[in-house]
Structure formats: C-alpha cells, structure tokens
Design a protein around this motif. Structure first.
Motif, PDB file in Angstrom:
ATOM      1  N   VAL A 102     -28.376  -3.248 -55.034  1.00 17.93           N
ATOM      2  CA  VAL A 102     -28.270  -1.784 -54.314  1.00 17.93           C
ATOM      3  C   VAL A 102     -29.691  -1.614 -54.013  1.00 17.93           C
ATOM      4  N   TYR A 103     -29.949  -1.443 -52.663  1.00 16.70           N
ATOM      5  CA  TYR A 103     -31.632  -1.207 -52.363  1.00 16.70           C
ATOM      6  C   TYR A 103     -31.681   0.042 -51.572  1.00 16.70           C
ATOM      7  N   ILE A 104     -32.709   0.472 -51.323  1.00 14.81           N
ATOM      8  CA  ILE A 104     -33.054   1.960 -50.789  1.00 14.81           C
ATOM      9  C   ILE A 104     -33.493   1.646 -49.514  1.00 14.81           C
ATOM     10  N   ALA A 105     -34.379   0.772 -49.093  1.00 14.92           N
ATOM     11  CA  ALA A 105     -34.723   0.525 -47.687  1.00 14.92           C
ATOM     12  C   ALA A 105     -34.468  -0.936 -47.440  1.00 14.92           C
ATOM     13  N   SER A 106     -33.785  -1.232 -46.011  1.00 15.46           N
ATOM     14  CA  SER A 106     -33.678  -2.609 -45.776  1.00 15.46           C
ATOM     15  C   SER A 106     -34.720  -3.381 -45.139  1.00 15.46           C
ATOM     16  N   SER A 107     -34.753  -4.558 -45.195  1.00 13.99           N
ATOM     17  CA  SER A 107     -35.830  -5.346 -44.724  1.00 13.99           C
ATOM     18  C   SER A 107     -35.938  -5.009 -43.275  1.00 13.99           C
ATOM     19  N   ALA A 108     -35.090  -4.777 -42.349  1.00 12.69           N
ATOM     20  CA  ALA A 108     -35.146  -4.319 -41.056  1.00 12.69           C
ATOM     21  C   ALA A 108     -35.820  -3.090 -40.870  1.00 12.69           C
ATOM     22  N   GLN A 109     -35.642  -2.071 -41.881  1.00 13.23           N
ATOM     23  CA  GLN A 109     -36.288  -0.950 -41.787  1.00 13.23           C
ATOM     24  C   GLN A 109     -37.989  -1.027 -42.085  1.00 13.23           C
ATOM     25  N   LEU A 110     -38.148  -2.022 -42.864  1.00 14.79           N
ATOM     26  CA  LEU A 110     -39.371  -2.333 -43.343  1.00 14.79           C
ATOM     27  C   LEU A 110     -40.075  -3.022 -42.278  1.00 14.79           C
ATOM     28  N   GLY A 111     -39.398  -3.707 -41.678  1.00 17.46           N
ATOM     29  CA  GLY A 111     -40.087  -4.543 -40.408  1.00 17.46           C
ATOM     30  C   GLY A 111     -40.438  -3.640 -39.483  1.00 17.46           C
ATOM     31  N   ALA A 112     -39.603  -2.849 -39.231  1.00 11.40           N
ATOM     32  CA  ALA A 112     -39.642  -1.980 -38.007  1.00 11.40           C
ATOM     33  C   ALA A 112     -41.116  -0.995 -38.551  1.00 11.40           C
ATOM     34  N   TRP A 113     -41.211  -0.417 -39.662  1.00  8.37           N
ATOM     35  CA  TRP A 113     -42.317   0.447 -39.977  1.00  8.37           C
ATOM     36  C   TRP A 113     -43.515  -0.483 -39.801  1.00  8.37           C
ATOM     37  N   LEU A 114     -43.496  -1.647 -40.346  1.00  9.70           N
ATOM     38  CA  LEU A 114     -44.730  -2.280 -40.282  1.00  9.70           C
ATOM     39  C   LEU A 114     -45.204  -2.564 -38.845  1.00  9.70           C
ATOM     40  N   ALA A 115     -44.347  -2.855 -37.890  1.00  8.04           N
ATOM     41  CA  ALA A 115     -44.502  -2.909 -36.464  1.00  8.04           C
ATOM     42  C   ALA A 115     -45.151  -1.593 -35.833  1.00  8.04           C
ATOM     43  N   GLU A 116     -44.335  -0.512 -36.409  1.00 15.74           N
ATOM     44  CA  GLU A 116     -44.815   0.769 -35.795  1.00 15.74           C
ATOM     45  C   GLU A 116     -46.515   0.991 -36.085  1.00 15.74           C
ATOM     46  N   TRP A 117     -46.887   0.454 -37.431  1.00 13.39           N
ATOM     47  CA  TRP A 117     -48.196   0.648 -37.926  1.00 13.39           C
ATOM     48  C   TRP A 117     -48.999  -0.470 -37.744  1.00 13.39           C
ATOM     49  N   ASP A 118     -48.507  -1.212 -36.633  1.00 17.03           N
ATOM     50  CA  ASP A 118     -49.219  -2.390 -36.116  1.00 17.03           C
ATOM     51  C   ASP A 118     -49.708  -3.539 -37.358  1.00 17.03           C
ATOM     52  N   VAL A 119     -48.764  -3.530 -38.316  1.00 12.92           N
ATOM     53  CA  VAL A 119     -49.218  -4.279 -39.427  1.00 12.92           C
ATOM     54  C   VAL A 119     -48.383  -5.920 -39.220  1.00 12.92           C
ATOM     55  N   PRO A 120     -49.484  -6.928 -39.441  1.00 15.23           N
ATOM     56  CA  PRO A 120     -48.766  -8.069 -39.097  1.00 15.23           C
ATOM     57  C   PRO A 120     -47.330  -8.601 -39.988  1.00 15.23           C
ATOM     58  N   PRO A 121     -46.529  -9.164 -39.453  1.00 17.21           N
ATOM     59  CA  PRO A 121     -45.365  -9.630 -40.312  1.00 17.21           C
ATOM     60  C   PRO A 121     -45.623 -10.433 -41.511  1.00 17.21           C
ATOM     61  N   PRO A 122     -44.837 -10.410 -42.422  1.00 18.91           N
ATOM     62  CA  PRO A 122     -44.961 -11.287 -43.585  1.00 18.91           C
ATOM     63  C   PRO A 122     -44.951 -12.998 -43.271  1.00 18.91           C
ATOM     64  N   PRO A 123     -45.406 -13.846 -44.043  1.00 22.78           N
ATOM     65  CA  PRO A 123     -45.377 -14.980 -43.677  1.00 22.78           C
ATOM     66  C   PRO A 123     -43.971 -15.664 -43.815  1.00 22.78           C
ATOM     67  N   VAL A 124     -43.108 -15.276 -44.298  1.00 21.60           N
ATOM     68  CA  VAL A 124     -41.715 -15.563 -44.539  1.00 21.60           C
ATOM     69  C   VAL A 124     -40.640 -14.688 -43.707  1.00 21.60           C
TER      70      VAL A 124
END
Length: 161
Positions: A102-124
């Motif tokens: 059971v998770y709170i935030a999805s990987s897709a949500q985290l990815g969208a937040w990181l893109a919004e903040w101009d944070v490079p994606p993870p290596p995997v």
C-alpha cells in the motif's frame, strides 16, 4: 481495493519516517511492515545519503522479513510505504514472497514532481510495481496523504530539509 481507515495510522507513520529521513539529510521515503494481525513488525526510512543507493526502506524490510519471518508470515504481511516501490524494491518484495503493498504516492506522481522542479530523473527507470512483480497485490496512491509526501520531496529537492 481501497485503503481502510484502520490502515491510515500505518500510512501516517510512513510519512513520519519519511520526515525523519529528510531531517537526517536523506531522501524522504519511509516504510512499515505489518503482520496479518496488525502488529508492526519492522519499519525503516531511506538511508541512501550514506553513499549506498540501495538502502531503500522497502528493500531493507524485504531483507528483514526473509531473515525473521516464515514464508506464510511474509505472504500475509503488508508493506505500507510513502512512495511506490522502485523496480529494485519491487523485485526484492516479490523474491522474498511478501504480500500486499500500500503506497501513498505513485512513481508516476514522483516523476511528474521531479520534472516540474527540473530535477534529473533517477538512473533506473520508474515502473509500476506490477510491471516488475505481477503477482503482488498493490493499492495506491492514497490521495489524502499525497500532498504531505509531495511537500517532503519539494523540501528535499529545494534544499529546505
């Protein structure tokens, strides 16, 4: 399958653990392993700031469960977590035979937040848990707590830990 009200304290603890990780200078992820009877068996938060990028709480809980629980206990257990498992953690979860996630935030949500903040994606590449571990029951995201997790990540990536 929806999250039950009785599960919210475990998810709130995940947010607390993620905040503890942030306070320690680490990425804000936290997870709780709960037995079939509702007993908290183990918990952890991210420890990747140590230099070992595999020190995710979900991976640590999988290893702990393999060492301390029977296969039946593992299968009946639930991992509650602030963020959806990465592929490494999803694989570890499946390999040791843990039950539901059971998770709170999805990987897709985290990815969208990181893109919004101009944070490079993870290596995997991020993938949904079931793309890596198709037999694992997965529930999430949990909208009522997603904003808190987002804020922890925003603080981490903007240097306001």
């Amino acid at each position: 399958m929806a999250v039950k009200n009785t599960e919210l304290p475990y998810l709130r603890r995940c947010v607390e653990l993620a905040a503890e990780a942030l306070e320690a200078g680490d990425e804000p992820f936290g997870s709780v392993l709960v037995g079939a009877d509702g007993t908290v068996l183990a918990e952890d938060h991210n420890r990747v700031a140590s230099g070992d990028r595999t020190r995710h709480p979900e991976f640590e809980l999988a290893r702990w469960s393999a060492a301390h629980l029977t296969p039946g206990q593992r299968a009946a257990a639930t991992v509650y977590t602030s963020g959806e498992h990465c592929p490494m953690c999803a694989a570890a979860h499946a390999w040791v035979g843990l039950g539901r996630i059971v998770y709170i935030a999805s990987s897709a949500q985290l990815g969208a937040w990181l893109a919004e903040w101009d944070v490079p994606p993870p290596p995997v590449r991020t993938l949904p848990v079931n793309d890596v571990a198709p037999g694992v029951a997965v529930v999430g995201p949990v909208p009522g707590l997603t904003d808190e997790v987002r804020e922890l990540h925003r603080r981490f990536h903007h240097g306001r830990g």
